[in-house]
Design a protein around this motif. Structure first.
Motif, PDB file in Angstrom:
ATOM      1  N   ILE A   1       0.832  -1.211   0.000  1.00 22.62           N
ATOM      2  CA  ILE A   1       0.000   0.000   0.000  1.00 22.62           C
ATOM      3  C   ILE A   1       0.864   1.256   0.000  1.00 22.62           C
ATOM      4  CG2 ILE A   1      -1.700   1.312   1.332  1.00 22.62           C
ATOM      5  CD1 ILE A   1      -2.929  -1.448   2.117  1.00 22.62           C
ATOM      6  N   ALA A   2       1.918   1.269   0.805  1.00 19.55           N
ATOM      7  CA  ALA A   2       2.819   2.427   0.824  1.00 19.55           C
ATOM      8  C   ALA A   2       3.498   2.599  -0.533  1.00 19.55           C
ATOM      9  CB  ALA A   2       3.863   2.266   1.929  1.00 19.55           C
ATOM     10  N   GLY A   3       3.861   1.498  -1.167  1.00 21.08           N
ATOM     11  CA  GLY A   3       4.479   1.552  -2.487  1.00 21.08           C
ATOM     12  C   GLY A   3       3.535   2.112  -3.533  1.00 21.08           C
ATOM     13  N   LEU A   4       2.274   1.738  -3.450  1.00 19.07           N
ATOM     14  CA  LEU A   4       1.280   2.274  -4.385  1.00 19.07           C
ATOM     15  C   LEU A   4       1.110   3.781  -4.191  1.00 19.07           C
ATOM     16  CD1 LEU A   4      -1.449  -0.511  -4.343  1.00 19.07           C
ATOM     17  CD2 LEU A   4       0.044   0.116  -6.262  1.00 19.07           C
ATOM     18  N   GLN A   5       1.102   4.218  -2.939  1.00 21.42           N
ATOM     19  CA  GLN A   5       0.983   5.648  -2.669  1.00 21.42           C
ATOM     20  C   GLN A   5       2.197   6.396  -3.220  1.00 21.42           C
ATOM     21  OE1 GLN A   5      -1.667   7.521  -1.302  1.00 21.42           O
ATOM     22  NE2 GLN A   5      -0.386   9.046  -2.283  1.00 21.42           N
ATOM     23  N   HIS A   6       3.379   5.819  -3.031  1.00 23.74           N
ATOM     24  CA  HIS A   6       4.599   6.424  -3.545  1.00 23.74           C
ATOM     25  C   HIS A   6       4.554   6.478  -5.075  1.00 23.74           C
ATOM     26  CE1 HIS A   6       9.215   6.511  -3.909  1.00 23.74           C
ATOM     27  NE2 HIS A   6       8.795   7.714  -3.608  1.00 23.74           N
ATOM     28  N   ASP A   7       4.078   5.411  -5.694  1.00 27.64           N
ATOM     29  CA  ASP A   7       3.947   5.397  -7.160  1.00 27.64           C
ATOM     30  C   ASP A   7       2.990   6.476  -7.637  1.00 27.64           C
ATOM     31  OD1 ASP A   7       5.730   3.322  -7.316  1.00 27.64           O
ATOM     32  OD2 ASP A   7       4.279   1.841  -8.048  1.00 27.64           O
ATOM     33  N   ALA A   8       1.875   6.643  -6.942  1.00 26.65           N
ATOM     34  CA  ALA A   8       0.906   7.677  -7.328  1.00 26.65           C
ATOM     35  C   ALA A   8       1.572   9.052  -7.283  1.00 26.65           C
ATOM     36  CB  ALA A   8      -0.319   7.638  -6.412  1.00 26.65           C
ATOM     37  N   ASP A   9       2.359   9.295  -6.245  1.00 25.15           N
ATOM     38  CA  ASP A   9       3.071  10.571  -6.119  1.00 25.15           C
ATOM     39  C   ASP A   9       4.093  10.751  -7.241  1.00 25.15           C
ATOM     40  OD1 ASP A   9       1.599  11.009  -3.794  1.00 25.15           O
ATOM     41  OD2 ASP A   9       3.233  10.397  -2.454  1.00 25.15           O
ATOM     42  N   LEU A  10       4.854   9.694  -7.534  1.00 26.48           N
ATOM     43  CA  LEU A  10       5.862   9.771  -8.593  1.00 26.48           C
ATOM     44  C   LEU A  10       5.222   9.996  -9.962  1.00 26.48           C
ATOM     45  CD1 LEU A  10       8.245   6.869  -7.481  1.00 26.48           C
ATOM     46  CD2 LEU A  10       8.706   9.329  -7.348  1.00 26.48           C
ATOM     47  N   LEU A  11       4.115   9.305 -10.212  1.00 26.16           N
ATOM     48  CA  LEU A  11       3.436   9.447 -11.498  1.00 26.16           C
ATOM     49  C   LEU A  11       2.839  10.845 -11.652  1.00 26.16           C
ATOM     50  CD1 LEU A  11       1.832   5.915 -11.607  1.00 26.16           C
ATOM     51  CD2 LEU A  11       3.523   6.792 -13.238  1.00 26.16           C
ATOM     52  N   GLN A  12       2.394  11.439 -10.540  1.00 26.23           N
ATOM     53  CA  GLN A  12       1.891  12.810 -10.588  1.00 26.23           C
ATOM     54  C   GLN A  12       3.013  13.790 -10.923  1.00 26.23           C
ATOM     55  OE1 GLN A  12      -0.453  12.851  -6.758  1.00 26.23           O
ATOM     56  NE2 GLN A  12      -1.848  14.018  -8.054  1.00 26.23           N
ATOM     57  N   GLN A  13       4.229  13.462 -10.555  1.00 25.21           N
ATOM     58  CA  GLN A  13       5.379  14.294 -10.916  1.00 25.21           C
ATOM     59  C   GLN A  13       5.796  14.054 -12.369  1.00 25.21           C
ATOM     60  OE1 GLN A  13       8.715  14.084  -8.092  1.00 25.21           O
ATOM     61  NE2 GLN A  13       7.266  13.247  -6.602  1.00 25.21           N
ATOM     62  N   LEU A  14       5.635  12.812 -12.821  1.00 26.28           N
ATOM     63  CA  LEU A  14       6.094  12.440 -14.155  1.00 26.28           C
ATOM     64  C   LEU A  14       5.221  13.027 -15.268  1.00 26.28           C
ATOM     65  CD1 LEU A  14       8.125  10.815 -15.831  1.00 26.28           C
ATOM     66  CD2 LEU A  14       6.609   8.829 -15.573  1.00 26.28           C
ATOM     67  N   SER A  15       3.921  13.065 -15.086  1.00 29.97           N
ATOM     68  CA  SER A  15       3.052  13.519 -16.184  1.00 29.97           C
ATOM     69  C   SER A  15       3.344  14.954 -16.623  1.00 29.97           C
ATOM     70  CB  SER A  15       1.572  13.296 -15.864  1.00 29.97           C
ATOM     71  OG  SER A  15       1.182  13.986 -14.722  1.00 29.97           O
ATOM     72  N   PRO A  16       3.538  15.928 -15.716  1.00 31.02           N
ATOM     73  CA  PRO A  16       3.895  17.263 -16.205  1.00 31.02           C
ATOM     74  C   PRO A  16       5.280  17.295 -16.873  1.00 31.02           C
ATOM     75  CG  PRO A  16       3.546  17.320 -13.826  1.00 31.02           C
ATOM     76  CD  PRO A  16       3.299  15.929 -14.280  1.00 31.02           C
ATOM     77  N   MET A  17       6.171  16.414 -16.426  1.00 28.23           N
ATOM     78  CA  MET A  17       7.475  16.334 -17.078  1.00 28.23           C
ATOM     79  C   MET A  17       7.331  15.867 -18.524  1.00 28.23           C
ATOM     80  SD  MET A  17      10.108  14.675 -14.378  1.00 28.23           S
ATOM     81  CE  MET A  17      10.611  15.518 -12.907  1.00 28.23           C
ATOM     82  N   LEU A  18       6.462  14.901 -18.739  1.00 29.05           N
ATOM     83  CA  LEU A  18       6.241  14.405 -20.096  1.00 29.05           C
ATOM     84  C   LEU A  18       5.591  15.478 -20.967  1.00 29.05           C
ATOM     85  CD1 LEU A  18       5.080  10.776 -19.266  1.00 29.05           C
ATOM     86  CD2 LEU A  18       7.263  11.463 -20.308  1.00 29.05           C
ATOM     87  N   GLN A  19       4.716  16.268 -20.377  1.00 33.91           N
ATOM     88  CA  GLN A  19       4.111  17.371 -21.124  1.00 33.91           C
ATOM     89  C   GLN A  19       5.170  18.411 -21.488  1.00 33.91           C
ATOM     90  OE1 GLN A  19       1.047  18.500 -18.345  1.00 33.91           O
ATOM     91  NE2 GLN A  19      -0.417  17.027 -19.176  1.00 33.91           N
ATOM     92  N   LYS A  20       6.043  18.708 -20.542  1.00 34.61           N
ATOM     93  CA  LYS A  20       7.111  19.676 -20.801  1.00 34.61           C
ATOM     94  C   LYS A  20       8.098  19.104 -21.815  1.00 34.61           C
ATOM     95  CE  LYS A  20      10.371  22.776 -18.614  1.00 34.61           C
ATOM     96  NZ  LYS A  20      10.922  23.273 -17.350  1.00 34.61           N
ATOM     97  N   GLN A  21       8.327  17.816 -21.758  1.00 28.73           N
ATOM     98  CA  GLN A  21       9.214  17.159 -22.710  1.00 28.73           C
ATOM     99  C   GLN A  21       8.726  17.384 -24.141  1.00 28.73           C
ATOM    100  OE1 GLN A  21       9.162  12.795 -22.915  1.00 28.73           O
ATOM    101  NE2 GLN A  21      11.388  12.845 -22.615  1.00 28.73           N
ATOM    102  N   TYR A  22       7.433  17.278 -24.343  1.00 27.44           N
ATOM    103  CA  TYR A  22       6.848  17.497 -25.669  1.00 27.44           C
ATOM    104  C   TYR A  22       7.143  18.919 -26.153  1.00 27.44           C
ATOM    105  CZ  TYR A  22       3.429  17.522 -29.456  1.00 27.44           C
ATOM    106  OH  TYR A  22       2.829  17.602 -30.681  1.00 27.44           O
ATOM    107  N   VAL A  23       6.944  19.887 -25.276  1.00 25.31           N
ATOM    108  CA  VAL A  23       7.185  21.288 -25.628  1.00 25.31           C
ATOM    109  C   VAL A  23       8.667  21.504 -25.952  1.00 25.31           C
ATOM    110  CG1 VAL A  23       7.168  23.664 -24.742  1.00 25.31           C
ATOM    111  CG2 VAL A  23       5.219  22.145 -24.296  1.00 25.31           C
ATOM    112  N   LEU A  24       9.539  20.970 -25.109  1.00 27.24           N
ATOM    113  CA  LEU A  24      10.973  21.156 -25.334  1.00 27.24           C
ATOM    114  C   LEU A  24      11.434  20.472 -26.623  1.00 27.24           C
ATOM    115  CD1 LEU A  24      12.323  20.738 -21.686  1.00 27.24           C
ATOM    116  CD2 LEU A  24      12.075  22.866 -22.995  1.00 27.24           C
ATOM    117  N   MET A  25      10.874  19.307 -26.927  1.00 33.67           N
ATOM    118  CA  MET A  25      11.220  18.640 -28.182  1.00 33.67           C
ATOM    119  C   MET A  25      10.718  19.460 -29.365  1.00 33.67           C
ATOM    120  SD  MET A  25      10.916  14.497 -27.545  1.00 33.67           S
ATOM    121  CE  MET A  25       9.166  14.486 -27.744  1.00 33.67           C
ATOM    122  N   SER A  26       9.527  20.000 -29.247  1.00 27.89           N
ATOM    123  CA  SER A  26       8.961  20.816 -30.325  1.00 27.89           C
ATOM    124  C   SER A  26       9.821  22.040 -30.604  1.00 27.89           C
ATOM    125  CB  SER A  26       7.545  21.284 -29.967  1.00 27.89           C
ATOM    126  OG  SER A  26       6.686  20.210 -29.823  1.00 27.89           O
TER     127      SER A  26
END
Length: 144
Positions: free
Chosen positions: A10-35
């Motif tokens: 359960i703690a690992g799932l919570q940590h994953d949720a937090d990490l994934l919430q950090q990752l999604s804006p990074m992926l969005q920014k990655q698209y902009v930077l690649m563009s």
């Protein structure tokens, strides 16, 4: 039921949720930077994203080990069996957490797919502009 393994999952799932919430804006920014072809910023962002992905992988490995301790397969059916064995209050909170991780994972996969398509499009454009026949290599360019 092994309470330590359960708490770890359960703690690992919570940590994953937090990490994934950090990752999604990074992926969005990655698209902009690649563009915009901002390679130095993109490289820094990619390093940060890689660290998050490494942590997600470590968490998954630990979760699989904890599931094994509970004699459950690390599959959707295994998680269903795990959830069904929990008291209702904990079951519902854990189910919501698992759903949150799944939604964030799907979002990150979609963003990553979009980034990959942009990268493929840029590569195709470069191949067309440079008249490259071999689609797997760059043309010979003199240095200096």
């Amino acid at each position: 039921m092994n309470q330590t393994a359960l708490k770890h999952i359960i703690a690992g799932l919570q940590h994953d949720a937090d990490l994934l919430q950090q990752l999604s804006p990074m992926l969005q920014k990655q698209y902009v930077l690649m563009s915009m072809r901002q390679s130095s910023e993109l490289e820094q962002l990619n390093q940060k994203a890689a660290m998050l992905l490494e942590q997600l992988q470590r968490n998954a490995t630990e979760r699989y080990q904890a599931m094994s301790v509970l004699q459950l397969q690390p599959t959707e059916q295994g998680f269903e069996r795990l959830l069904s064995s929990l008291p209702e209050k904990i079951r519902e909170a854990s189910k919501q957490l698992l759903n949150k991780v799944q939604r964030h994972t799907e979002l990150c996969q979609q963003l990553n797919q979009k980034n990959g398509e942009l990268l493929a499009h840029q590569r195709q454009l470069m191949q067309n502009l440079l008249g490259m026949e071999n689609k797997t290599s760059y043309p010979d360019m003199p240095l200096g």
